[in-house]
Design a protein around this motif. Structure first.
Motif, short mmCIF file in Angstrom:
data_model
loop_
_atom_site.label_atom_id
_atom_site.label_comp_id
_atom_site.label_asym_id
_atom_site.label_seq_id
_atom_site.Cartn_x
_atom_site.Cartn_y
_atom_site.Cartn_z
N GLN A 43 -6.25 -4.98 -43.47
CA GLN A 43 -6.34 -5.65 -42.17
C GLN A 43 -5.40 -6.84 -42.09
O GLN A 43 -4.64 -6.98 -41.16
CB GLN A 43 -7.75 -6.17 -41.93
N ASP A 50 -8.11 -1.42 -48.37
CA ASP A 50 -9.26 -0.53 -48.29
C ASP A 50 -8.80 0.91 -48.13
O ASP A 50 -7.68 1.19 -47.71
CB ASP A 50 -10.15 -0.88 -47.08
N GLY A 52 -10.01 4.37 -46.14
CA GLY A 52 -10.86 4.86 -45.07
C GLY A 52 -10.90 6.38 -45.08
O GLY A 52 -9.88 7.03 -45.33
N GLN A 54 -12.37 9.30 -42.53
CA GLN A 54 -13.00 9.66 -41.26
C GLN A 54 -13.32 11.16 -41.30
O GLN A 54 -12.42 11.98 -41.43
CB GLN A 54 -12.05 9.35 -40.10
N ARG A 65 -21.37 10.04 -48.48
CA ARG A 65 -22.25 8.88 -48.66
C ARG A 65 -23.00 8.99 -49.98
O ARG A 65 -23.08 8.03 -50.75
CB ARG A 65 -23.24 8.76 -47.50
N ASP A 74 -27.84 1.47 -45.59
CA ASP A 74 -26.56 0.83 -45.31
C ASP A 74 -25.72 1.61 -44.30
O ASP A 74 -24.56 1.26 -44.05
CB ASP A 74 -25.76 0.64 -46.61
N ARG A 87 -21.36 5.12 -39.71
CA ARG A 87 -20.39 4.27 -40.41
C ARG A 87 -21.08 3.61 -41.60
O ARG A 87 -22.23 3.17 -41.50
CB ARG A 87 -19.86 3.20 -39.46
N ALA A 88 -20.36 3.55 -42.72
CA ALA A 88 -20.88 2.86 -43.90
C ALA A 88 -19.71 2.41 -44.77
O ALA A 88 -18.60 2.93 -44.65
CB ALA A 88 -21.80 3.79 -44.69
N GLU A 89 -20.00 1.44 -45.61
CA GLU A 89 -18.98 0.91 -46.52
C GLU A 89 -19.53 0.91 -47.94
O GLU A 89 -20.71 0.63 -48.15
CB GLU A 89 -18.59 -0.51 -46.13
N GLY A 96 -12.64 -1.03 -51.75
CA GLY A 96 -13.53 -0.83 -50.62
C GLY A 96 -13.27 0.52 -49.96
O GLY A 96 -12.11 0.89 -49.73
N LYS A 98 -14.42 2.81 -46.65
CA LYS A 98 -15.10 2.83 -45.36
C LYS A 98 -15.13 4.27 -44.88
O LYS A 98 -14.09 4.89 -44.71
CB LYS A 98 -14.37 1.94 -44.36
N THR A 100 -16.65 7.17 -42.05
CA THR A 100 -17.26 7.42 -40.74
C THR A 100 -17.49 8.92 -40.61
O THR A 100 -16.70 9.72 -41.11
CB THR A 100 -16.38 6.93 -39.58
#
Length: 124
Positions: A43, A50, A52, A54, A65, A74, A87-89, A96, A98, A100
């Motif tokens: 970011q 991180d 990600g 999706q 998960r 969570d 959504r979860a992290e 990290g 992330k 979805t």
């Protein structure tokens, strides 16, 4: 009058190596799980990189998960009034992650309530 040129901070791609290595390890360990849209990102330069993932469905999300050790408490249910997603992290090998899971079907009543709330907000 003086002109000063400010050079933007350049992040070398090597700054993303931890996330890339985590992705390769996930593929090696869990290659049988559903694939999805993969993103390695940072970011802001002051934040860590991180990973990600999706996914297309809640079922795919749930499989990821579980293997990532993210507890059900969570998981967040998100929606925009039309569609919903989970959504979860978590963290994998210090990176990290992330995730979805899209394709959550919202009850019609929830859609109607969301629309009513938006109309009330605009009218106020």
């Amino acid at each position: 009058m003086t002109t000063e040129t400010i050079e933007p901070t350049v992040r070398p791609i090597s700054a993303q190596s931890d996330a890339a290595e985590a992705l390769v390890a996930l593929i090696s360990m869990f290659g049988h799980l559903p694939g999805g849209y993969i993103k390695i990102f940072q970011q802001f330069t002051s934040l860590p990189v991180d990973l990600g993932l999706q996914l297309d469905s809640p079922r795919d999300f749930e499989q990821w998960r579980a293997v990532l050790g993210i507890t059900p408490s969570d998981v967040e249910l998100c929606h925009d009034g039309v569609s919903g997603w989970l959504r979860a992290e978590g963290v994998f090998r210090g990176v990290g992650v992330k995730i979805t899971g899209h394709g959550v079907v919202l009850p019609a009543k929830q859609n109607e309530q969301q629309a009513a709330d938006e109309i009330a907000e605009v009218s106020a």
